[in-house]
Structures are given as C-alpha cells and as structure tokens.
Design a protein around this motif. Structure first.
Motif, PDB file in Angstrom:
ATOM      1  N   ALA A 174      33.388  70.849  36.705  1.00 32.88           N
ATOM      2  CA  ALA A 174      33.850  69.863  37.688  1.00 32.88           C
ATOM      3  C   ALA A 174      32.999  68.611  37.511  1.00 32.88           C
ATOM      4  N   PRO A 175      33.376  67.728  36.561  1.00 30.19           N
ATOM      5  CA  PRO A 175      32.518  66.573  36.258  1.00 30.19           C
ATOM      6  C   PRO A 175      32.413  65.610  37.440  1.00 30.19           C
ATOM      7  N   PRO A 176      31.189  65.267  37.840  1.00 32.02           N
ATOM      8  CA  PRO A 176      30.995  64.323  38.936  1.00 32.02           C
ATOM      9  C   PRO A 176      31.149  62.884  38.455  1.00 32.02           C
ATOM     10  N   SER A 177      31.621  62.025  39.344  1.00 32.63           N
ATOM     11  CA  SER A 177      31.779  60.617  38.975  1.00 32.63           C
ATOM     12  C   SER A 177      31.867  59.752  40.209  1.00 32.63           C
ATOM     13  N   GLU A 178      31.789  58.443  39.978  1.00 31.74           N
ATOM     14  CA  GLU A 178      31.863  57.460  41.053  1.00 31.74           C
ATOM     15  C   GLU A 178      32.811  56.342  40.643  1.00 31.74           C
ATOM     16  N   ILE A 179      33.637  55.910  41.580  1.00 32.73           N
ATOM     17  CA  ILE A 179      34.640  54.878  41.326  1.00 32.73           C
ATOM     18  C   ILE A 179      34.386  53.680  42.229  1.00 32.73           C
ATOM     19  N   TYR A 180      34.708  52.508  41.707  1.00 33.01           N
ATOM     20  CA  TYR A 180      34.543  51.281  42.481  1.00 33.01           C
ATOM     21  C   TYR A 180      35.683  50.333  42.135  1.00 33.01           C
ATOM     22  N   CYS A 181      36.216  49.662  43.146  1.00 35.88           N
ATOM     23  CA  CYS A 181      37.319  48.712  42.969  1.00 35.88           C
ATOM     24  C   CYS A 181      36.801  47.296  43.171  1.00 35.88           C
ATOM     25  N   HIS A 182      36.623  46.575  42.081  1.00 37.64           N
ATOM     26  CA  HIS A 182      36.108  45.202  42.146  1.00 37.64           C
ATOM     27  C   HIS A 182      37.081  44.280  42.864  1.00 37.64           C
ATOM     28  N   SER A 183      38.371  44.460  42.587  1.00 43.76           N
ATOM     29  CA  SER A 183      39.365  43.484  43.047  1.00 43.76           C
ATOM     30  C   SER A 183      39.588  43.509  44.556  1.00 43.76           C
ATOM     31  N   LEU A 184      39.149  44.562  45.257  1.00 40.82           N
ATOM     32  CA  LEU A 184      39.231  44.550  46.716  1.00 40.82           C
ATOM     33  C   LEU A 184      38.275  43.531  47.319  1.00 40.82           C
ATOM     34  N   THR A 185      37.119  43.365  46.709  1.00 38.66           N
ATOM     35  CA  THR A 185      36.135  42.393  47.185  1.00 38.66           C
ATOM     36  C   THR A 185      36.333  41.036  46.536  1.00 38.66           C
ATOM     37  N   ASP A 186      36.771  41.036  45.290  1.00 33.49           N
ATOM     38  CA  ASP A 186      36.912  39.797  44.518  1.00 33.49           C
ATOM     39  C   ASP A 186      38.196  39.835  43.699  1.00 33.49           C
ATOM     40  N   PRO A 187      39.324  39.351  44.263  1.00 31.96           N
ATOM     41  CA  PRO A 187      40.585  39.387  43.510  1.00 31.96           C
ATOM     42  C   PRO A 187      40.693  38.328  42.431  1.00 31.96           C
ATOM     43  N   THR A 188      39.671  37.457  42.277  1.00 30.56           N
ATOM     44  CA  THR A 188      39.778  36.372  41.303  1.00 30.56           C
ATOM     45  C   THR A 188      39.817  36.883  39.867  1.00 30.56           C
ATOM     46  N   ILE A 189      39.424  38.141  39.629  1.00 32.29           N
ATOM     47  CA  ILE A 189      39.448  38.659  38.266  1.00 32.29           C
ATOM     48  C   ILE A 189      40.871  38.996  37.810  1.00 32.29           C
ATOM     49  N   LEU A 190      41.815  38.962  38.746  1.00 26.40           N
ATOM     50  CA  LEU A 190      43.216  39.237  38.426  1.00 26.40           C
ATOM     51  C   LEU A 190      43.991  37.929  38.320  1.00 26.40           C
ATOM     52  N   GLY A 191      44.932  37.875  37.369  1.00 29.33           N
ATOM     53  CA  GLY A 191      45.841  36.752  37.311  1.00 29.33           C
ATOM     54  C   GLY A 191      46.656  36.671  38.595  1.00 29.33           C
ATOM     55  N   PRO A 192      47.142  35.476  38.964  1.00 32.86           N
ATOM     56  CA  PRO A 192      47.871  35.307  40.233  1.00 32.86           C
ATOM     57  C   PRO A 192      49.046  36.273  40.393  1.00 32.86           C
ATOM     58  N   SER A 232      32.517  40.252  30.906  1.00 35.27           N
ATOM     59  CA  SER A 232      33.880  40.469  31.377  1.00 35.27           C
ATOM     60  C   SER A 232      34.827  40.314  30.204  1.00 35.27           C
ATOM     61  N   THR A 233      35.800  41.211  30.117  1.00 31.12           N
ATOM     62  CA  THR A 233      36.773  41.157  29.030  1.00 31.12           C
ATOM     63  C   THR A 233      38.152  41.519  29.568  1.00 31.12           C
ATOM     64  N   ARG A 234      39.170  41.202  28.781  1.00 30.45           N
ATOM     65  CA  ARG A 234      40.539  41.632  29.064  1.00 30.45           C
ATOM     66  C   ARG A 234      40.856  42.775  28.103  1.00 30.45           C
ATOM     67  N   PRO A 235      40.584  44.010  28.509  1.00 32.18           N
ATOM     68  CA  PRO A 235      40.683  45.134  27.565  1.00 32.18           C
ATOM     69  C   PRO A 235      42.096  45.620  27.303  1.00 32.18           C
ATOM     70  N   PHE A 236      43.051  45.190  28.126  1.00 37.58           N
ATOM     71  CA  PHE A 236      44.410  45.715  27.999  1.00 37.58           C
ATOM     72  C   PHE A 236      45.347  44.632  27.476  1.00 37.58           C
ATOM     73  N   ALA A 237      46.032  44.935  26.384  1.00 40.98           N
ATOM     74  CA  ALA A 237      46.847  43.944  25.662  1.00 40.98           C
ATOM     75  C   ALA A 237      47.879  43.296  26.575  1.00 40.98           C
ATOM     76  N   GLY A 238      47.864  41.956  26.593  1.00 49.05           N
ATOM     77  CA  GLY A 238      48.864  41.210  27.328  1.00 49.05           C
ATOM     78  C   GLY A 238      48.742  41.275  28.830  1.00 49.05           C
ATOM     79  N   VAL A 239      47.601  41.739  29.343  1.00 46.56           N
ATOM     80  CA  VAL A 239      47.419  41.892  30.788  1.00 46.56           C
ATOM     81  C   VAL A 239      46.309  40.956  31.251  1.00 46.56           C
ATOM     82  N   ASP A 240      46.615  40.129  32.258  1.00 49.41           N
ATOM     83  CA  ASP A 240      45.679  39.110  32.722  1.00 49.41           C
ATOM     84  C   ASP A 240      44.744  39.686  33.792  1.00 49.41           C
ATOM     85  N   ALA A 241      43.901  40.624  33.356  1.00 51.47           N
ATOM     86  CA  ALA A 241      42.892  41.218  34.235  1.00 51.47           C
ATOM     87  C   ALA A 241      41.571  41.214  33.491  1.00 51.47           C
TER      88      ALA A 241
END
Length: 517
Positions: free
Chosen positions: A363-381, A47-56
């Motif tokens: 038409a490139p195929p892909s799959e998306i998943y939202c971690h924070s819907l199941t586990d919001p702890t990865i986001l700052g308050p 797990s990393t914080r890839p975006f500068a100054g963002v607590d995710a």
C-alpha cells in the motif's frame, strides 16, 4: 560562450541556490559566471508544459516553498509572489464502515470539528495544538540561525532553550515523541510524514534521518508553512535569474562542467563542454550547486557514500477534481492542502518494511497537492474556465534500488498501485477525471529516483543530494557549512549543511563565505 577568461567566481549549476549565490556575489561587485548544463536555469525548481498541446505550466519536480528566508527575498529584491494555502492537509480514512477523514485547516473551529469527528473526542486536537505549538517555538528560534554562521550544537541547544523539545527533535527518534503524545494511528501518521519526505527511514531509525527531515519541514520562516509560488516554481527561479543578471552576473546554459582543478587557495580552472566545443575558464572561487558526489567526480576525488532517494513524483492534469467518498469534505478543500494517501502510522511502517526487504510497498503511501486551487494562473484561460486542475503527487518509501532491474516496468506498477490507494477514497476513478493531451493520451507522467538522477543529476534521485544534517557544526564543517577541503571550492547546493528544500539558504551562505562574512 563565456565573455571572459577569468572570473572572481564560477558557479557550477544554475539551480535556485546557484542563482542566489550569483546574485549576492554580483551585487557585491564580484565578476560571476554561472555554467548550467541544461537549456534553462532553475534546476529542479522549474515550470514546464509536460503534456503535448496543453496550456498547463506545471512545477515539474519541486512544488512548494517553505524554507526561503524573507531576508533573501528582500535583499535580492525578488519580484515574485507566494500565497498561503487555506488548508494544511486532508487525510481520508475508513472508520466503522464509513468514509471519514481528518482536515487540518480552515480555521481552529473547522480543524477541531474534524478531529472530534474522526476520534470521537477533543483530546487529540488539544495534543496536536500543544505539539505544534512546541515545534513553532523551536522554529522561531532555529530558523534565523540558518543564514548565520553555523552554531555549535551547544549554542543551538541554548538557542532552543527547551530541554524537552531538544530531546524529542535532536536526541531520540521522533517516533518516540509521536507515540508518547498521540493515540490515534491516523493522526500519528500525519505527524510522521514530515520526517519522511524524500527520506527513507523508519520512525525509530537510530540514525535520526527522520528527525532531521522533520525539523526542516516544520521550521520554515518560523512557521513551517508551505506556500504556493504564483506562476509556479519557474516564476521564482526566473525572478532569481533576473536578479542575478541585473546585478551583472553572466549566465550561460547548455554548458556542462566536466572538470574542476584548483590550487586550493586562489586559483581554479573549470572545464566545460557544449554541443559544439570545449573550453576552460579561470576563477578565484568555484561554487558548486551540484551534489557532493558530483563535485568529487569533477575534482577526480573519491566520492562520498551514496544516499539514494526514495520518492515517486507524478504530475497530472484533470478535467475536474474527483468526488470524495467522505461527504463532510468538499474536494476543493481536500485537495487545496496536502492530501495524504495510505499514511496511517502503521501503514507507513508496513510500507517501509516492504521496501527495506526489496519489495514495492503493498500500500504505497503518497501525498497530493493541487496548485491550481490556490493559483490558477498556471492554466491557460480556456482550461481554467472549463474547470481543469493540476495535481502533483509525491510518493514515499520507494528507494532507488527498487527500480534498478527494470525502471520502466517498476514505475508503471508502482503508479498503478499508488493510484489504486487514492481511488479507494474517491467516489469516482481518478482515470475518469484525467484530461488528455493533443494526441489523446492521459495527462499523467511519473518520475522515479532513477529518472530524477538521469534528468537532474540527483545522485540516486536524492532530492537533498545526500542525507540531511542537523543545522549545527559537526566534524568537518566550516564556518558556514558550505566549505570543502579546498579553501576556494564551496558547495552552494542542497548538499551543504542546512541544504535541501527550496530555500536559497546554501546559495546565500556560500556567497557569505566568499565575501568573508
């Protein structure tokens, strides 16, 4: 720096499999040293914080857990939590001029209603239930063998005890079974995707690469469920590192192994370098979490044929989930599971044909998943309170060779095309929903197979290190599927037989081989 000059086992690479091996061996009383090239352990499961100054704190490379046996969790006393997703998948579609889609999850009634709304009847749902009932029975019989000595092909077939299932999964291209069972193109595509994650193959590829990939994606823990690690992937690998250290293993980071020399029996020497110096340690056994190709380089041997990766990985942070064109599905449902994009059966075939001809898929195929819907702890308050969410996207059918002439330009073009496919099913552009970092830049990053090779040492960006193998003996495999031609050098990473995915299985099996089980 290592504390000693000789160890019972030196483990090359501190990814999750190497840490599993270290924990098992240290608990058995062996002296263990883990040498990790990067500044932190975890490998691709971090797990990393890839975006500068963002607590995710995002799971940057690998996202979900399916194949990790509860046996490993229990025996190593791992302290981390997995959560089930309420929805398995959602696949949007346009039918007869209307926006619709297929939602799998939310209970049998919810899934049945979605099938009926999409297909106009109950036949596909009944077939779906029967087909995945079959895969679950296979899973219940095959999964326990993954932490046992390799069965022969005949032994595994007897274990499966279902000739029709064996034929569909082990003998003929899975496309034949999909076409024989299902009629709807979208439903066929949803089924096939499990055979294409990180695997560049057609539904009817005679090599059965797609079958092997499909099998590993549906047998995890006897259910095939893909679960969410609370706190992100880093929470899991941190728990592994803690377990290894508490058992007595020594773990050093910033140590890149450059050479392995062995007498093939009882003695090996491992040379490493750091930012300041070089050194050598001796070991009775060397366990390698890196790829078979990397191992060949360390031994000075001829490398195996390359098996390039074929995926785009994208990490995003959103201010809000985008609204959907399909009015029957809430975005919180659609993105809670796997959101399939351009993954109809014919779309997948067309994308493969494009890429096989050296072109980016139209038409490139892909799959998306939202971690924070199941586990919001990865986001700052503050982010959680404001309604921010993470999205991770895994693109298919984009082999490494497509990026060889200009990785950055092709990456940008592919990302734009992939997001355009998603936007076709949204009621607002995804770009309008992206959060921005401390410098005002959109919170989105993309990784090609060549990026993954550079950052993680994955050969050609292959997330499995090489083509997956069926979980039974084959020419050249040993008792545990981790052996090499040197008796005291073992694979403990994804390139072992029964490797791939976030499982810990190769690490467990390599440790068992060392301990003589």
């Amino acid at each position: 720096m290592p504390a000693h000059e000789r160890y019972d086992a030196v483990i090359v690479g501190g990814g999750h499999n190497g840490l599993v091996a270290a924990a098992y061996l240290a608990r058995a009383g062996r002296t263990v040293l883990v040498l990790e090239r990067l500044d932190t352990t975890g490998g691709a499961a971090v797990s990393t914080r890839p975006f500068a100054g963002v607590d995710a704190r995002l799971s940057r490379y690998s996202y979900l857990v399916s194949l990790l046996p509860q046996k490993v969790v229990r025996e190593l006393g791992l302290k981390f939590t997995l959560r089930k997703r309420t929805v398995s998948s959602y696949t949007p579609a346009h039918r007869d001029g209307r926006a619709t889609g297929l939602l799998v999850g939310g209970g049998p009634d919810r899934t049945r209603e979605s099938f009926e709304r999409l297909t106009g009847g109950n036949a596909e749902y009944s077939t779906w239930e029967a087909f995945y009932g079959m895969t679950q029975r296979v899973a219940e019989r095959v999964f326990p063998t993954l932490t046992e000595p390799l069965p022969t092909r005949d032994e595994l077939r007897r274990r499966v005890d279902d000739d029709a299932a064996w034929q569909m999964l082990f003998e003929e291209p899975v496309g034949a079974a999909i076409e024989a069972h299902f009629r709807d193109d979208l439903v066929r595509g949803v089924v096939l995707t499990d055979g294409l994650i990180g695997t560049f193959a057609d539904a009817h590829d005679p090599s059965l690469k797609q079958n092997r990939c499909f099998l590993y994606h549906v047998i995890g823990n006897g259910t095939g469920d893909w679960d969410v690690p609370v706190g992100g992937m880093g929470a899991f690998t941190d728990a592994l590192a803690d377990a290894a250290r508490s058992a007595g293993a020594e773990i050093v980071t910033g140590h890149q192994v450059t050479r392995v020399e062995t007498d093939g029996r009882e003695h090996a020497e491992v040379t490493y370098r750091t930012a300041e110096s070089e050194g050598t340690v001796a070991a009775r056994h060397v366990l390698v979490g890196a790829s078979p190709r990397e191992l060949a380089g360390l031994l000075g041997e001829e490398p195996p044929p390359p098996a390039e990766g074929a995926q785009l990985k994208v990490n995003m942070l959103l201010k809000r989930l985008p609204r959907l064109r399909d009015p029957a599905v809430d975005p919180r449902e659609a993105f809670a599971g796997t959101f399939h994009i351009a993954e109809g059966y014919q779309q997948l075939a067309a994308a493969y044909a494009d890429a096989a001809a050296g072109r980016l898929p139209a038409a490139p195929p892909s799959e998306i998943y939202c971690h924070s819907l199941t586990d919001p702890t990865i986001l700052g308050p503050e982010l959680a309170e404001q309604g921010h969410h993470t999205l991770t996207l895994f693109g298919l059918h984009t082999p490494a060779g497509l990026f060889s002439h200009d990785n950055d330009a092709v990456r940008d073009a592919l990302l734009a095309s992939t997001l355009a496919q998603l936007d076709a099913h949204l009621a607002e552009p995804l770009a309008d929903c992206l959060a921005t970092d401390a410098d005002g830049r959109p919170c989105i990053e993309a990784k090609t197979p060549l990026d993954l090779e550079r950052e993680l040492g994955l050969p050609g960006g292959n997330i499995f290190h090489r083509d997956l193998a069926f979980p039974h003996t084959q020419e050249g495999t040993g008792r545990w599927g981790v052996e090499t031609r040197h008796a005291n050098v073992l694979l403990c990473g994804a390139g072992a037989v029964r490797g791939g995915g976030v499982s810990g299985i190769p690490g467990h099996n390599a440790a068992m081989a060392v301990l003589g089980h």
